[in-house]
Design a protein around this motif. Structure first.
Motif, PDB file in Angstrom:
ATOM      1  N   SER A  77       0.831  -1.213   0.000  1.00 26.74           N
ATOM      2  CA  SER A  77       0.000   0.000   0.000  1.00 26.74           C
ATOM      3  C   SER A  77       0.861   1.258   0.000  1.00 26.74           C
ATOM      4  CB  SER A  77      -0.926  -0.004   1.219  1.00 26.74           C
ATOM      5  OG  SER A  77      -1.775  -1.124   1.222  1.00 26.74           O
ATOM      6  N   ILE A  78       1.938   1.222   0.775  1.00 26.13           N
ATOM      7  CA  ILE A  78       2.869   2.362   0.837  1.00 26.13           C
ATOM      8  C   ILE A  78       3.502   2.593  -0.530  1.00 26.13           C
ATOM      9  CG2 ILE A  78       5.089   3.117   1.786  1.00 26.13           C
ATOM     10  CD1 ILE A  78       4.215   1.702   4.425  1.00 26.13           C
ATOM     11  N   GLU A  79       3.853   1.506  -1.205  1.00 29.10           N
ATOM     12  CA  GLU A  79       4.464   1.593  -2.542  1.00 29.10           C
ATOM     13  C   GLU A  79       3.469   2.176  -3.546  1.00 29.10           C
ATOM     14  OE1 GLU A  79       7.680   1.312  -4.973  1.00 29.10           O
ATOM     15  OE2 GLU A  79       7.760   0.342  -3.001  1.00 29.10           O
ATOM     16  N   ILE A  80       2.254   1.666  -3.530  1.00 28.45           N
ATOM     17  CA  ILE A  80       1.225   2.090  -4.482  1.00 28.45           C
ATOM     18  C   ILE A  80       0.888   3.566  -4.327  1.00 28.45           C
ATOM     19  CG2 ILE A  80      -1.233   1.832  -5.088  1.00 28.45           C
ATOM     20  CD1 ILE A  80      -0.913  -1.164  -4.392  1.00 28.45           C
ATOM     21  N   THR A  81       0.804   4.016  -3.094  1.00 30.47           N
ATOM     22  CA  THR A  81       0.362   5.392  -2.822  1.00 30.47           C
ATOM     23  C   THR A  81       1.489   6.421  -2.874  1.00 30.47           C
ATOM     24  OG1 THR A  81       0.622   4.962  -0.440  1.00 30.47           O
ATOM     25  CG2 THR A  81      -1.570   4.645  -1.389  1.00 30.47           C
ATOM     26  N   GLY A  82       2.716   5.987  -3.104  1.00 32.48           N
ATOM     27  CA  GLY A  82       3.821   6.925  -3.202  1.00 32.48           C
ATOM     28  C   GLY A  82       4.270   7.496  -1.874  1.00 32.48           C
ATOM     29  N   LEU A  83       3.968   6.793  -0.785  1.00 32.80           N
ATOM     30  CA  LEU A  83       4.353   7.275   0.549  1.00 32.80           C
ATOM     31  C   LEU A  83       5.715   6.751   1.003  1.00 32.80           C
ATOM     32  CD1 LEU A  83       0.895   7.001   2.348  1.00 32.80           C
ATOM     33  CD2 LEU A  83       2.126   9.099   1.795  1.00 32.80           C
ATOM     34  N   LYS A  84       6.366   5.997   0.139  1.00 31.61           N
ATOM     35  CA  LYS A  84       7.657   5.397   0.484  1.00 31.61           C
ATOM     36  C   LYS A  84       8.689   6.460   0.851  1.00 31.61           C
ATOM     37  CE  LYS A  84      11.139   2.204  -1.329  1.00 31.61           C
ATOM     38  NZ  LYS A  84      11.504   1.333  -2.481  1.00 31.61           N
ATOM     39  N   ASP A  85       8.782   7.510   0.027  1.00 34.92           N
ATOM     40  CA  ASP A  85       9.770   8.570   0.290  1.00 34.92           C
ATOM     41  C   ASP A  85       9.444   9.331   1.570  1.00 34.92           C
ATOM     42  OD1 ASP A  85      11.204   7.901  -1.945  1.00 34.92           O
ATOM     43  OD2 ASP A  85      10.342   9.467  -3.216  1.00 34.92           O
ATOM     44  N   THR A  86       8.162   9.553   1.819  1.00 35.43           N
ATOM     45  CA  THR A  86       7.749  10.247   3.048  1.00 35.43           C
ATOM     46  C   THR A  86       8.225   9.489   4.279  1.00 35.43           C
ATOM     47  OG1 THR A  86       5.774  11.165   1.983  1.00 35.43           O
ATOM     48  CG2 THR A  86       5.770  11.068   4.398  1.00 35.43           C
ATOM     49  N   LEU A  87       8.036   8.173   4.246  1.00 32.96           N
ATOM     50  CA  LEU A  87       8.418   7.340   5.384  1.00 32.96           C
ATOM     51  C   LEU A  87       9.919   7.056   5.421  1.00 32.96           C
ATOM     52  CD1 LEU A  87       5.440   4.824   5.366  1.00 32.96           C
ATOM     53  CD2 LEU A  87       5.817   6.735   6.928  1.00 32.96           C
ATOM     54  N   GLN A  88      10.598   7.448   4.375  1.00 32.94           N
ATOM     55  CA  GLN A  88      12.041   7.244   4.321  1.00 32.94           C
ATOM     56  C   GLN A  88      12.812   8.494   4.717  1.00 32.94           C
ATOM     57  OE1 GLN A  88      14.298   4.777   1.190  1.00 32.94           O
ATOM     58  NE2 GLN A  88      14.289   6.835   0.338  1.00 32.94           N
ATOM     59  N   ASP A  89      12.285   9.667   4.341  1.00 35.50           N
ATOM     60  CA  ASP A  89      13.045  10.910   4.499  1.00 35.50           C
ATOM     61  C   ASP A  89      12.520  11.849   5.579  1.00 35.50           C
ATOM     62  OD1 ASP A  89      14.695  10.105   2.374  1.00 35.50           O
ATOM     63  OD2 ASP A  89      13.324  10.959   0.899  1.00 35.50           O
ATOM     64  N   THR A  90      11.232  11.759   5.912  1.00 34.90           N
ATOM     65  CA  THR A  90      10.655  12.671   6.900  1.00 34.90           C
ATOM     66  C   THR A  90      11.027  12.213   8.310  1.00 34.90           C
ATOM     67  OG1 THR A  90       8.796  13.047   5.412  1.00 34.90           O
ATOM     68  CG2 THR A  90       8.542  13.788   7.697  1.00 34.90           C
ATOM     69  N   GLU A  91      11.444  13.160   9.139  1.00 38.56           N
ATOM     70  CA  GLU A  91      11.862  12.815  10.500  1.00 38.56           C
ATOM     71  C   GLU A  91      10.696  12.902  11.479  1.00 38.56           C
ATOM     72  OE1 GLU A  91      15.429  14.672  11.877  1.00 38.56           O
ATOM     73  OE2 GLU A  91      16.373  14.641   9.910  1.00 38.56           O
ATOM     74  N   ASN A  92      10.890  12.245  12.628  1.00 40.02           N
ATOM     75  CA  ASN A  92       9.949  12.295  13.747  1.00 40.02           C
ATOM     76  C   ASN A  92       8.526  11.862  13.369  1.00 40.02           C
ATOM     77  OD1 ASN A  92      11.919  13.260  15.605  1.00 40.02           O
ATOM     78  ND2 ASN A  92      11.684  15.310  14.745  1.00 40.02           N
ATOM     79  N   LEU A  93       8.422  10.629  12.919  1.00 41.55           N
ATOM     80  CA  LEU A  93       7.123  10.049  12.587  1.00 41.55           C
ATOM     81  C   LEU A  93       6.840   8.855  13.494  1.00 41.55           C
ATOM     82  CD1 LEU A  93       7.265   9.932   8.672  1.00 41.55           C
ATOM     83  CD2 LEU A  93       6.126  11.652  10.090  1.00 41.55           C
ATOM     84  N   THR A  94       5.545   8.586  13.663  1.00 37.04           N
ATOM     85  CA  THR A  94       5.118   7.338  14.317  1.00 37.04           C
ATOM     86  C   THR A  94       4.171   6.630  13.365  1.00 37.04           C
ATOM     87  OG1 THR A  94       5.265   8.330  16.520  1.00 37.04           O
ATOM     88  CG2 THR A  94       3.972   6.315  16.322  1.00 37.04           C
ATOM     89  N   VAL A  95       4.436   5.356  13.124  1.00 41.17           N
ATOM     90  CA  VAL A  95       3.567   4.566  12.255  1.00 41.17           C
ATOM     91  C   VAL A  95       2.898   3.473  13.078  1.00 41.17           C
ATOM     92  CG1 VAL A  95       3.450   3.014  10.274  1.00 41.17           C
ATOM     93  CG2 VAL A  95       4.960   5.002  10.198  1.00 41.17           C
ATOM     94  N   HIS A 128      -2.760   6.206   9.607  1.00 42.35           N
ATOM     95  CA  HIS A 128      -1.965   5.390  10.531  1.00 42.35           C
ATOM     96  C   HIS A 128      -0.576   5.977  10.787  1.00 42.35           C
ATOM     97  CE1 HIS A 128      -5.113   2.600   9.239  1.00 42.35           C
ATOM     98  NE2 HIS A 128      -4.862   1.903  10.331  1.00 42.35           N
ATOM     99  N   ILE A 129      -0.366   7.205  10.326  1.00 42.56           N
ATOM    100  CA  ILE A 129       0.929   7.874  10.506  1.00 42.56           C
ATOM    101  C   ILE A 129       0.730   9.185  11.249  1.00 42.56           C
ATOM    102  CG2 ILE A 129       2.996   8.768   9.363  1.00 42.56           C
ATOM    103  CD1 ILE A 129       2.112   7.172   6.853  1.00 42.56           C
TER     104      ILE A 129
END
Length: 203
Positions: A77-95, A128-129
């Protein structure tokens, strides 16, 4: 008065010129050496920066999620929606990561909707993020100090509530549906992952 012989003058001049050339050459060598040092330091700094950046990405939320076999649907789902970079580069996240079993428990109609509509899926994943780094310890402390409930704002813009049931941290969406954190505090370079047993909704 004694006269200075011409060859002595010539030798003296040659010595002076040679000495000047040597000093000039020494200065050129020093300048070239300094340039090489500056260039080497610059290359080393760029290399170090690249290594640090790669290490950050290798231990990012995206990488950590991809290592967990029970999260294959979420990873897709992360791959399909293009959220991969967000979850890779953005700091201070909770999933809060729903397991494959959690997705499979969803009504078939909802599963089909999510599969076929990218926008709907992106909204679901973003719910969920959270844009803050929450450990289970910090969540528990905040819940206890805020009359038993912690409200977090997700990347979808909607609120997600957290409460305690015994030692368990329970998440609740704005429809009243609940999910339990079944595995907590998976550390990543840019945040924290908690695995949950249900997929939540935001309307």
């Amino acid at each position: 008065m004694p006269t200075i012989k011409p060859y002595i003058i010539l030798i003296t001049l040659l010595i002076l010129f040679t000495s000047c050339d040597k000093e000039k050459r020494k200065k050129e060598i020093r300048r070239e050496a300094q340039k090489e040092i500056v260039l080497r330091d610059s290359i080393n700094a760029e290399l170090k920066s690249a290594i640090i950046e790669q290490e950050f990405r290798d231990s990012s939320i995206t990488s950590k999620l991809s290592e967990i076999k029970s999260l294959s649907i979420l990873n897709e789902s992360i791959e399909i929606t293009g959220l991969k970079d967000t979850l890779q580069d953005t700091e201070n996240l909770t999933v809060f990561a729903p397991t494959d079993k959690a997705f499979m428990k969803m009504p078939r109609k909802q599963n089909l909707t999510i599969s076929n509509k990218k926008k709907s899926l992106a909204k679901r994943v973003r719910y969920h993020i959270v844009g803050d780094n929450w450990s289970s310890k910090d969540m528990t402390a905040e819940i206890n100090s805020n009359d038993g409930e912690l409200n977090m704002v997700t990347l979808s813009g909607k609120k997600l509530a957290a409460t305690l049931e015994g030692d368990d941290i329970i998440l609740q969406d704005n429809n009243g549906k609940k999910a339990t954190i079944i595995e907590s505090d998976i550390d990543a370079s840019n945040g924290t992952i908690h695995i949950v047993d249900a997929v939540l909704f935001a309307h």
